[in-house]
Design an enzyme around this catalytic site. Structure first.
Site, PDB file in Angstrom:
ATOM      1  N   SER A 138      24.357  61.766  98.295  1.00 11.75           N
ATOM      2  CA  SER A 138      24.900  62.574  97.203  1.00 11.75           C
ATOM      3  C   SER A 138      23.773  63.206  96.402  1.00 11.75           C
ATOM      4  O   SER A 138      22.643  62.731  96.416  1.00 11.75           O
ATOM      5  CB  SER A 138      25.765  61.710  96.278  1.00 11.75           C
ATOM      6  OG  SER A 138      26.134  62.449  95.134  1.00 11.75           O
ATOM      7  N   HIS A 139      24.094  64.283  95.692  1.00 12.07           N
ATOM      8  CA  HIS A 139      23.133  64.904  94.783  1.00 12.07           C
ATOM      9  C   HIS A 139      22.859  64.013  93.583  1.00 12.07           C
ATOM     10  O   HIS A 139      21.866  64.173  92.889  1.00 12.07           O
ATOM     11  CB  HIS A 139      23.693  66.233  94.253  1.00 12.07           C
ATOM     12  CG  HIS A 139      23.534  67.358  95.214  1.00 12.07           C
ATOM     13  ND1 HIS A 139      24.127  67.354  96.450  1.00 12.07           N
ATOM     14  CD2 HIS A 139      22.842  68.518  95.125  1.00 12.07           C
ATOM     15  CE1 HIS A 139      23.802  68.485  97.073  1.00 12.07           C
ATOM     16  NE2 HIS A 139      23.020  69.196  96.296  1.00 12.07           N
ATOM     17  N   CYS A 140      23.800  63.107  93.322  1.00 16.10           N
ATOM     18  CA  CYS A 140      23.798  62.426  92.031  1.00 16.10           C
ATOM     19  C   CYS A 140      23.844  60.912  92.242  1.00 16.10           C
ATOM     20  O   CYS A 140      24.754  60.406  92.916  1.00 16.10           O
ATOM     21  CB  CYS A 140      25.021  62.920  91.256  1.00 16.10           C
ATOM     22  SG  CYS A 140      25.345  62.026  89.763  1.00 16.10           S
ATOM     23  N   GLY A 156      19.899  66.223  93.220  1.00 12.06           N
ATOM     24  CA  GLY A 156      19.425  66.825  94.470  1.00 12.06           C
ATOM     25  C   GLY A 156      19.390  65.782  95.568  1.00 12.06           C
ATOM     26  O   GLY A 156      19.798  64.640  95.374  1.00 12.06           O
TER      27      GLY A 156
END
Ligand SMILES: [Mg+2]
Lengths: 213, 130
Positions: free
Chosen positions: B8-10, B43
């Protein structure tokens, strides 16, 4: 004319400087239609690249480009990490073992870079991505080298083609990347990835013009 | 046991999904996460995906679920860089990430093999790999 390993390193560092100078611009462009990190990401990536190049112990330009690609992959957080990273790593293969590269090598480098970006991002021209700058730039390069034009003219046309591509991205809606979630709302803004690609090609033009003079 | 990787980005999204999915089984299932940049921003990066794969890897295989955009690119890059004999045991699936993770954990806890889990998760695809 050809570039030595040292000149290639110099050129890559110049690209780093350009991206640092345009960090705010790229971040603002990305902020308008994306997640607002393109300037920070590119600057972080190329700052790490410059550091790596400061103490790189090789004359092999393939090795140099591969190092750039791998450094970008691990230091850039956004899509530009895998995209530019793949571009440099693919380009590295066609100049492996070379201590000097010429325009014909540059054609192959660009060809591999564009192919790598297409493979990684699964985008096509018209999706409002860096490809909208890079593909016309590559086509222009290929054509002009075939016609044996002077190097300065060639590189100028190449960066001009990229700039036209950037302007084209302003007129279309995004079909890839975070901006694609905005649909029509993304029209009227330049694609930040196309702009960074243009900045890289513009730096190549300016740096080689200076080396030549 | 098949392993699960969440990209995940987060970091909070990845941790939250792991927490939610782990609730589905009393026996712990191998789940690793790759989320956020090395300097703590939003990211993804391929290095972290590689680390996460290695954390849960066995010859029984690994399933990777991702959120969006560059998460897929970083994941594909990481998988391409694995030794060839490992690559064939690692599959990236475009299931809805929350539902996919919960379903995967249930199937893994039932000791299903890679192919069986892949088939179940196919129904949860949201077509984000094209
Ligand atoms: Mg971005």
């Amino acid at each position: 004319m050809s570039l030595t390993s040292n000149q290639t390193i110099l050129l890559l560092k110049e690209i780093g400087k350009t991206l640092e100078e345009h960090k705010t611009l790229l971040t603002e462009l990305d902020g308008a239609i994306g997640d607002g990190d393109h300037g920070i990401n590119m600057n972080k990536g190329f700052t790490a690249v410059t550091k790596k190049l400061d103490d790189i112990q090789t004359e092999d330009i393939g090795h140099i480009l591969k190092t750039v690609g791998m450094t970008l992959v691990s230091n850039v957080g956004g899509a530009s990490g895998p995209l530019y990273g793949t571009a440099f790593m693919k380009a590295a293969v066609v100049v492996a073992g070379k201590n000097e590269i010429d325009l014909h090598d540059f054609v192959k480098i660009m060809e591999e870079a564009v192919e790598g970006i297409k493979m990684r991002g699964k985008a096509v021209p018209g999706d409002k991505t860096m490809l909208d700058a890079l593909e016309p730039a590559y086509n222009t390069l290929y054509q002009a080298v075939e016609e044996n034009q002077p190097i300065e003219d060639i590189l100028k046309k190449v960066k001009d083609a990229a700039l036209q591509g950037v302007q084209y991205t302003e007129k279309i809606a995004a079909k890839k990347g975070r901006a694609s979630y905005l649909g029509e709302r993304s029209i009227g803004h330049q694609d930040p990835g196309a702009v960074s690609s243009y900045l890289i090609l513009d730096t190549i033009y300016k740096t080689i013009r200076n080396i030549k003079d | 046991m098949v392993g699960l990787v969440i990209v995940s980005h987060c970091i909070e999204i990845a941790q939250g999904i792991r927490k939610l999915a782990s609730q589905m089984t009393p026996e712990p299932v191998p789940i690793a996460i790759a989320a956020g940049t090395n300097d703590g921003r939003l990211g993804t990066n391929a290095e972290q995906v590689t680390r996460a794969i290695n954390e849960v890897y066995s010859s029984e295989g690994v399933i990777i679920l991702f959120d969006l955009g560059s998460a897929l690119m970083s994941t594909e890059l990481a998988v391409e860089c694995l030794p060839e004999e490992q690559q064939k045991n690692v599959v990236i699936l475009d299931a809805a990430i929350v539902e996919g993770a919960i379903t995967a954990v249930v199937e893994i806890s039932l000791n299903k093999n890679l192919k069986e889990i892949k088939d179940v998760l196919k129904d949860l695809s949201i077509n984000k790999m094209n």
